[in-house]
Design a protein around this motif. Sequence first.
Motif, PDB file in Angstrom:
ATOM      1  N   HIS A 176       0.800  -1.220  -0.013  1.00  0.00           N
ATOM      2  CA  HIS A 176       0.036  -0.007  -0.028  1.00  0.00           C
ATOM      3  C   HIS A 176       1.049   1.349  -0.057  1.00  0.00           C
ATOM      4  CE1 HIS A 176       0.735   0.968   4.336  1.00  0.00           C
ATOM      5  NE2 HIS A 176       0.472  -0.186   4.414  1.00  0.00           N
ATOM      6  N   SER A 182       2.314   6.107  -7.319  1.00  0.00           N
ATOM      7  CA  SER A 182       1.269   6.933  -7.760  1.00  0.00           C
ATOM      8  C   SER A 182       1.773   8.483  -7.754  1.00  0.00           C
ATOM      9  CB  SER A 182      -0.143   6.802  -7.077  1.00  0.00           C
ATOM     10  OG  SER A 182      -0.643   5.475  -7.282  1.00  0.00           O
ATOM     11  N   SER A 183       2.335   8.807  -6.608  1.00  0.00           N
ATOM     12  CA  SER A 183       2.730  10.176  -6.574  1.00  0.00           C
ATOM     13  C   SER A 183       3.903  10.572  -7.445  1.00  0.00           C
ATOM     14  CB  SER A 183       3.486  10.307  -5.035  1.00  0.00           C
ATOM     15  OG  SER A 183       3.804  11.456  -4.997  1.00  0.00           O
ATOM     16  N   ASN A 216       2.233   1.567  -3.634  1.00  0.00           N
ATOM     17  CA  ASN A 216       1.134   2.311  -4.363  1.00  0.00           C
ATOM     18  C   ASN A 216       1.146   3.503  -4.295  1.00  0.00           C
ATOM     19  OD1 ASN A 216       0.385  -0.429  -5.356  1.00  0.00           O
ATOM     20  ND2 ASN A 216      -1.393  -0.469  -4.129  1.00  0.00           N
ATOM     21  N   MET A 217       1.045   3.978  -3.196  1.00  0.00           N
ATOM     22  CA  MET A 217       1.094   5.645  -3.091  1.00  0.00           C
ATOM     23  C   MET A 217       2.312   6.345  -3.516  1.00  0.00           C
ATOM     24  SD  MET A 217      -0.595   6.238   0.870  1.00  0.00           S
ATOM     25  CE  MET A 217       0.651   5.376   1.731  1.00  0.00           C
TER      26      MET A 217
END
Length: 714
Positions: free
Chosen positions: A196, A203-204, A199-200
């Motif tokens: 998780h 994505s950033s 993913n952050m």
Amino acid sequence: MLELARGVSQWAHSFKSSVIFLLNTGEEEGLNGAHSFITQHPWSETVRVAIDLEAMGIGGRSGIFQAGPHPWAIEKFASVAKYPSGNIMAQDLFSSGVIKSATDFQIYKDAAGLSGLDFAYTDNAAVYHTKNDKVELLKPGSLQHLGENMLAFLLEAASSPSLAKDNGHEAAAHTDQDSAIYFDILGTYMVVYRQHFANMLHSSVLMQSVLIWIMSLVMGGYAATISLALSCLSIILMWVLSIGFSVLVAFILPILSLAPVPYIASPWLVVGLFGFPSLLGALTGQHLGFVLLRKYLFHTYVKEKRTSFPSSQASLAMLEAERWHFKAGTMQWLIILMLSHYYKVGSSYIPLLWLVTPSFSYGLLEATLSPLRLPKPLKIATLLIALSVPMVVSAGAIVRIVGILIGTAVRFDRDPGGTPEWLVNVIVSVVVAAVVCLTMVYLLSYLHLSGAKRPIILVSCILFGLSLAAIVSNTVPSYTEETARTLNVVHVVDTTESNGKVKDYTSYVSLFSFTPGNLEKEVQQINESFECGRQKPVDFVTFSMKYGCWTSNDFESGWNPSEIPALKIKHDSKVDERVTEVSIDTKGSTRWSLAVNTDLIADFEFRVSGDEEKLVPAGEKSSIGGWHVIQFSGGRNAPRKFDLTLEWVKNATHSSGQTSEDKKKYLVKLRTDIDRVTPQVERVLKKLPSWCSLFGKSTSPFTLAFLSAIPIEF
């Protein structure tokens, strides 16, 4: 294992959980030991975390190549291990099916729902499962490395209150977001974070990178868009020519060298054989793109009249082209990060590092610290910062994976003769070319303005020539006594039965290899009247020998007709749904393989004769290539007589109009293995060349094998 047990016992008084040491058997026969423990032993219900100690070689670091699904174990290991080693890249390759094998960890994870860690040695993978796989070749430092890491982890895990809770199966519960991303840095520190967070982070970075590119193209206008397209074209040409040059060498090698895969004993040769041609191809492809981009930028500067001097315009165009090539490298890694993030690839941290660090160095040194005027040459500091972190983090994993790929070439051909001789070379060449294109993309952008291109081309050609000459002249041998070619020598008795009566049988000594290439050189040295070719394929049930050598000299001695397994049709009911009952007597063999034709058989039951308990009950059956294969390996007192009940597919018919090839198909195939050396096999074994070693994996029979089958038209 015993030393770990001794060490653990010294601190056991403070444990909140027990440590079970499980020494399995039957792993190569189908993970039988692990499956038996998980499904039958009462202790299996108390297990919360499973640790599997494996091997794919005989030395080096014992690294983690599978972890999870829950990250508890890998997080604890990373926090206490003295010399942590592991990389999720290996886990990605293993779970993708590229490595077609399984370990006991699969049983613990899939059948029992446990989380844990799977360790393996990987150095010198070429000797794995051969007669050269000897204890004395295992380096003491490798054992010490594993022992120190495992002892620290076991002490930490057994003392952990969270694992000792009554609901301790919490360690097995997980979601995809909880899975761990892990990798070590030079074997001294391990980075672990959860999906998780990945993913952050991804994505950033992706959002910021895309936004920056959009803004730069909007500000740069049409000229920037065309420049980006041309610089990306140079990346494409780099890949095409790098792979093309390397693959060309891969096709030439089997023609020039004595062995199709001539670098198994000396893996470093791939640097000269494939690395330098890949580098030349990459440099050529980038240079072609550089020329196109330079011409476009020159015409742009002329139109914009940035300077009235043509020489200055040409220099500016070259400097700007150099910068665009560097930025195109970040675009390459941006696309790779997008794809790996979309498909949730665990090793997405690699494109992340290769994107962020170069982007940071370019933005800091070239844009922030440099005056925003006319283009200038890229700073060497930009390159050093760009490559330092990602190279340190990823180089070790890349070298290890390429080494494993080369080492496994000695057992690459699962069906001997079933794959082209050039295939291994092509795979290795493509992997090496991909490594060159991925890791050298930033470095190559510096070479177009430097005077280093000619020396690099000259040195690359010289080293490639020397490597090729060493292979062609056999100065560096393809195989050695320690890193040998794998061979199997089997006395085969092949029978065909009808209604329980032997119609005929053939007996011969078979010689085949899982290493690509013909056996003419080996047969010449053995000198036992072997005939080699593809004219006589042999079906060993678990694999097929499509190329091999045979000799029938003195083939009757060393075995007895009474040892031929009995494969009989007891009853065949063709009323309504067809059911066939078969009795099987493996005679003196307690190690055998049975295949059932699932194209014709919808379901079957398998049991020991006289026993109502079913070894294989009715129900949905798996199938590989139209066959369900049962492998059996028992002890001295294991049963030898079995009953097989076959339920045919509805309306299954076989008319006389079948082709001759179809008539060769069988309903049931059986191979029984006996660990006996016949006089003929003994002679062959004594004459084996020094560069050959027997291959001992379970897909190969013992030195005496009986083959039996029931034809479809019985």
